[in-house]
Design a protein around this motif. Structure first.
Motif, PDB file in Angstrom:
ATOM      1  N   THR A   1      18.450  20.186 128.518  1.00  0.00           N
ATOM      2  CA  THR A   1      18.639  20.350 127.072  1.00  0.00           C
ATOM      3  C   THR A   1      19.232  19.082 126.468  1.00  0.00           C
ATOM      4  O   THR A   1      18.787  18.621 125.408  1.00  0.00           O
TER       5      THR A   1
ATOM      6  N   TYR B   1      16.580  16.319 126.248  1.00  0.00           N
ATOM      7  CA  TYR B   1      15.674  16.581 125.128  1.00  0.00           C
ATOM      8  C   TYR B   1      16.330  16.192 123.800  1.00  0.00           C
ATOM      9  O   TYR B   1      15.724  15.517 122.965  1.00  0.00           O
ATOM     10  N   ASN B   2      17.572  16.605 123.610  1.00  0.00           N
ATOM     11  CA  ASN B   2      18.270  16.319 122.357  1.00  0.00           C
ATOM     12  C   ASN B   2      18.531  14.827 122.174  1.00  0.00           C
ATOM     13  O   ASN B   2      18.440  14.313 121.053  1.00  0.00           O
TER      14      ASN B   2
ATOM     15  N   LYS C   1      15.351  13.265 120.935  1.00  0.00           N
ATOM     16  CA  LYS C   1      15.115  13.576 119.522  1.00  0.00           C
ATOM     17  C   LYS C   1      16.026  12.744 118.628  1.00  0.00           C
ATOM     18  O   LYS C   1      15.605  12.276 117.564  1.00  0.00           O
TER      19      LYS C   1
END
Length: 107
Positions: A54, A57-58, A61
């Motif tokens: 997680t 992924y963040n 982004k």
């Protein structure tokens, strides 16, 4: 995919101890027991792996957003305060990554 089932019997005291030993009540008891059992054999903690996925992924982004901010500022769009806000976000992100790294190292 979890495709094997194992039935284990506990006394009430053992069961109560397992319930109290969870770090977070949102963690299912089966996941908690699995993490305890697997950690004894050197297998990684499933919760930490999910958190790292997680986080990865963040971070990606956020990187995309920073690139968009940089492109806009270089094209004379936006406000220089946007850049300052991006720096503040990156500082907060860095603090969280360091906290997670300390948590992983202590396990």
């Amino acid at each position: 995919m979890k495709d094997r089932r194992l039935t284990i019997r506990f006394t009430q005291d053992e069961y109560d101890h397992l319930l109290k030993s969870r770090d977070n009540e949102k963690v299912k008891l089966s996941a908690h027991i699995r993490n305890i059992a697997l950690s004894q054999s050197g297998h990684s903690d499933v919760r930490i792996d999910k958190q790292l996925d997680t986080l990865n992924y963040n971070v990606r982004k956020i990187g995309v957003n920073i690139n968009q901010i940089a492109n806009k500022l270089n094209a004379d769009y936006g406000d220089p305060r946007d850049a300052q806000y991006a720096v503040e976000l990156m500082t907060a992100l860095n603090d969280k990554v360091e906290e997670l790294a300390r948590c992983v190292q202590s396990k």
